[in-house]
Design an enzyme around this catalytic site. Structure first.
Site, PDB file in Angstrom:
ATOM      1  CE1 TYR A 221      -2.968  -3.106   0.521  1.00  0.00           C
ATOM      2  CE2 TYR A 221      -3.345  -2.450   2.781  1.00  0.00           C
ATOM      3  CZ  TYR A 221      -3.557  -3.324   1.740  1.00  0.00           C
ATOM      4  OH  TYR A 221      -4.386  -4.398   1.922  1.00  0.00           O
TER       5      TYR A 221
ATOM      6  CG  HIS B  88      -0.716  -8.756   0.591  1.00  0.00           C
ATOM      7  ND1 HIS B  88      -0.375  -7.441   0.688  1.00  0.00           N
ATOM      8  CD2 HIS B  88      -2.024  -8.750   0.243  1.00  0.00           C
ATOM      9  CE1 HIS B  88      -1.423  -6.676   0.421  1.00  0.00           C
ATOM     10  NE2 HIS B  88      -2.437  -7.459   0.144  1.00  0.00           N
TER      11      HIS B  88
HETATM   12  N1  LIG Z   1      -5.568  -8.611   1.785  1.00  0.00           N
HETATM   13  C1  LIG Z   1      -5.835  -8.108   0.594  1.00  0.00           C
HETATM   14  O1  LIG Z   1      -5.442  -8.649  -0.458  1.00  0.00           O
HETATM   15  C2  LIG Z   1      -6.637  -6.841   0.511  1.00  0.00           C
HETATM   16  C3  LIG Z   1      -7.163  -6.414  -0.728  1.00  0.00           C
HETATM   17  C4  LIG Z   1      -7.922  -5.245  -0.759  1.00  0.00           C
HETATM   18  C5  LIG Z   1      -8.171  -4.528   0.417  1.00  0.00           C
HETATM   19  N2  LIG Z   1      -7.649  -4.956   1.609  1.00  0.00           N
HETATM   20  C6  LIG Z   1      -7.881  -4.209   2.873  1.00  0.00           C
HETATM   21  O2  LIG Z   1      -9.264  -3.938   3.022  1.00  0.00           O
HETATM   22  C7  LIG Z   1      -9.447  -2.548   3.250  1.00  0.00           C
HETATM   23  C8  LIG Z   1     -10.799  -2.066   2.756  1.00  0.00           C
HETATM   24  O3  LIG Z   1     -11.037  -2.396   1.423  1.00  0.00           O
HETATM   25  P1  LIG Z   1     -11.196  -1.313   0.251  1.00  0.00           P
HETATM   26  O4  LIG Z   1     -10.337  -0.147   0.585  1.00  0.00           O
HETATM   27  O5  LIG Z   1     -10.959  -2.048  -1.012  1.00  0.00           O
HETATM   28  O6  LIG Z   1     -12.719  -0.910   0.202  1.00  0.00           O
HETATM   29  P2  LIG Z   1     -13.994  -0.769   1.158  1.00  0.00           P
HETATM   30  O7  LIG Z   1     -13.620  -0.656   2.576  1.00  0.00           O
HETATM   31  O8  LIG Z   1     -14.948  -1.824   0.744  1.00  0.00           O
HETATM   32  O9  LIG Z   1     -14.592   0.640   0.613  1.00  0.00           O
HETATM   33  C9  LIG Z   1     -13.910   1.830   0.781  1.00  0.00           C
HETATM   34  C10 LIG Z   1     -14.676   2.931   0.047  1.00  0.00           C
HETATM   35  O10 LIG Z   1     -15.939   3.147   0.682  1.00  0.00           O
HETATM   36  C11 LIG Z   1     -16.041   4.531   1.064  1.00  0.00           C
HETATM   37  N3  LIG Z   1     -16.725   4.595   2.371  1.00  0.00           N
HETATM   38  C12 LIG Z   1     -16.240   4.134   3.558  1.00  0.00           C
HETATM   39  N4  LIG Z   1     -17.151   4.312   4.544  1.00  0.00           N
HETATM   40  C13 LIG Z   1     -18.211   4.906   3.976  1.00  0.00           C
HETATM   41  C14 LIG Z   1     -19.464   5.337   4.496  1.00  0.00           C
HETATM   42  N5  LIG Z   1     -19.771   5.171   5.783  1.00  0.00           N
HETATM   43  N6  LIG Z   1     -20.341   5.930   3.623  1.00  0.00           N
HETATM   44  C15 LIG Z   1     -20.041   6.075   2.309  1.00  0.00           C
HETATM   45  N7  LIG Z   1     -18.871   5.655   1.754  1.00  0.00           N
HETATM   46  C16 LIG Z   1     -17.956   5.077   2.588  1.00  0.00           C
HETATM   47  C17 LIG Z   1     -14.630   5.034   1.165  1.00  0.00           C
HETATM   48  O11 LIG Z   1     -14.649   6.428   0.938  1.00  0.00           O
HETATM   49  P3  LIG Z   1     -13.816   7.461   1.836  1.00  0.00           P
HETATM   50  O12 LIG Z   1     -12.383   6.977   1.863  1.00  0.00           O
HETATM   51  O13 LIG Z   1     -14.008   8.740   1.130  1.00  0.00           O
HETATM   52  O14 LIG Z   1     -14.407   7.478   3.236  1.00  0.00           O
HETATM   53  C18 LIG Z   1     -13.949   4.253   0.046  1.00  0.00           C
HETATM   54  O15 LIG Z   1     -14.186   4.865  -1.210  1.00  0.00           O
HETATM   55  C19 LIG Z   1      -8.257  -1.925   2.505  1.00  0.00           C
HETATM   56  O16 LIG Z   1      -8.043  -0.590   2.912  1.00  0.00           O
HETATM   57  C20 LIG Z   1      -7.152  -2.865   2.900  1.00  0.00           C
HETATM   58  O17 LIG Z   1      -6.700  -2.569   4.222  1.00  0.00           O
HETATM   59  C21 LIG Z   1      -6.909  -6.111   1.661  1.00  0.00           C
END
Ligand SMILES: NC(=O)c1ccc[n+]([C@@H]2O[C@H](COP(=O)([O-])OP(=O)(O)OC[C@H]3O[C@@H](n4cnc5c(N)ncnc54)[C@H](OP(=O)(O)O)[C@@H]3O)[C@@H](O)[C@H]2O)c1
Length: 254
Positions: A36, A94
Site C-alpha cells: 500500500y 499477503h
Molecule cells: N488482503 C488483501 O489482499 C486486501 C485487498 C484489498 C483490500 N484490503 C484491505 O481492506 C481494506 C478495505 O477495502 P477497500 O479499501 O478495497 O474498500 P472498502 O472498505 O470496501 O470501501 C472503501 C470505500 O468506501 C467509502 N466509504 C467508507 N465508509 C463509507 C461510508 N460510511 N459511507 C459512504 N462511503 C464510505 C470510502 O470512501 P472514503 O475513503 O471517502 O471514506 C472508500 O471509497 C483496505 O483498505 C485494505 O486494508 C486487503
C-alpha cells in the site's frame, strides 16, 4: 486472535491525520501492507495519537516478492522501520504467490515470532487447500485469514475453515469498494433500519459469527458510522435478503 469487530483498512490513506482520527473515534485495529506504500503514514498517525501503542493492534503484510526465506526477515524489519515500531501484532502473507513456498516461507515467519518481531502470523487470499498445507508447515497457529467478503462476494468454504480451526476471518473490502450503495437488496435493508447502505452492509458482514471487517474510510463521519455499524442487529429476513444477492463479483481476483 481476538480482533475487534471493526478495524481500519488503510489502503489509499495517505494522511496520518486520518489514522489519528480513527484512533480518536475508537478504532483499535489498523491494517496496512508494504504494497500500500503507506506504512510510514500509519506509523505517524499512531505516533501522533494519544492512544497508547499497546492498546492498538497493528497488522501489516509481506508482498509476494518478500516471501523467499532469505528475504522474510529483512522485509519485516523494513516494514517495522517504516511503521516506527519494534514489533507488529500481526504479519500476513499477503498472497500465496510469487516467492511463496509453504515449506520455506512459513518457517521463516515462525522465526519472526520467536525473535519477537511479530506477535502472530496471518494469511490472506488462501484457498482451503492452501490453508491445510500452511497448517502443516507453520508452528504458530493461523491467527487470522484476511479475505474479500461483502454482499457481492462471500466464500463460505473459507468461513467454514475459519470456524473449524478457530481463527477469525477478516473481511476486506466489506463495502465492495463503495459499490454496496448501488445494490437494491442492501438499500431495502438500509431503509428498513433508517441507516445508510454502508451501515447495512457492514452490519451484514460482521453479523456472521467469526467474521470481523476492515472498511477503509477517510472522513471522521465515515469512520464513526462504520464503527457504529457493528451495533446494528439485522434479523434473519434482512440477512437472507442481502445473502440472496446472487452475484459473484470479486474485486481482487488472483
Ligand atoms: N488482503 C488483501 O489482499 C486486501 C485487498 C484489498 C483490500 N484490503 C484491505 O481492506 C481494506 C478495505 O477495502 P477497500 O479499501 O478495497 O474498500 P472498502 O472498505 O470496501 O470501501 C472503501 C470505500 O468506501 C467509502 N466509504 C467508507 N465508509 C463509507 C461510508 N460510511 N459511507 C459512504 N462511503 C464510505 C470510502 O470512501 P472514503 O475513503 O471517502 O471514506 C472508500 O471509497 C483496505 O483498505 C485494505 O486494508 C486487503
Amino acid at each position: 486472535m481476538d480482533l475487534p469487530p471493526i478495524g481500519l483498512g488503510t489502503m489509499g490513506i495517505e494522511d496520518p491525520d486520518v489514522v489519528e482520527t480513527a484512533l480518536d473515534v475508537g478504532y483499535r485495529h489498523l491494517d496496512t501492507a508494504r504494497i500500500y506504500g503507506n506504512e510510514r503514514v500509519v506509523g505517524e498517525g499512531l505516533a501522533a495519537s494519544d492512544v497508547p501503542r499497546d492498546e492498538v493492534l497493528v497488522a501489516t503484510k509481506l508482498w509476494i516478492d518478500d516471501l523467499a526465506p532469505g528475504r522474510v526477515r529483512a522485509a519485516a524489519e523494513e516494514s517495522l522501520d517504516r511503521l516506527g515500531l519494534d514489533r507488529v501484532d500481526l504479519c500476513y502473507v499477503h498472497r500465496p504467490r510469487g516467492e511463496y513456498d509453504p515449506a520455506e516461507t512459513l518457517p521463516a515467519l515462525d522465526d519472526l515470532v520467536s525473535d519477537g518481531l511479530v506477535d502472530a502470523v496471518g494469511l490472506s487470499n488462501f484457498t482451503v487447500d492452501q490453508l491445510a498445507t500452511a497448517r502443516e508447515h507453520l508452528d504458530a497457529p493461523i491467527a487470522a485469514h484476511q479475505v474479500e467478503r461483502h454482499p457481492l462476494f462471500a466464500e463460505n468454504d473459507l468461513l467454514a475453515d475459519a470456524r473449524e480451526n478457530g481463527y477469525p476471518l477478516v473481511a476486506y473490502s466489506p463495502l465492495a469498494g463503495g459499490r454496496v450503495r448501488e445494490l437494491l437488496e442492501v438499500q431495502a435493508v438500509a431503509e428498513k433500519h433508517d441507516v445508510t447502505p454502508e451501515t447495512a452492509a457492514i452490519a451484514w458482514v460482521v453479523g456472521t459469527d467469526g467474521v470481523v471487517a476492515i472498511p477503509k474510510a477517510s472522513s471522521r463521519a465515515h469512520l464513526e458510522a462504520n464503527l457504529a455499524a457493528a451495533n446494528l442487529d439485522l434479523d434473519a429476513e434482512d440477512r437472507d435478503r442481502i445473502a440472496s444477492i446472487d452475484r459473484e463479483e470479486e474485486l481482487f481476483p488472483e
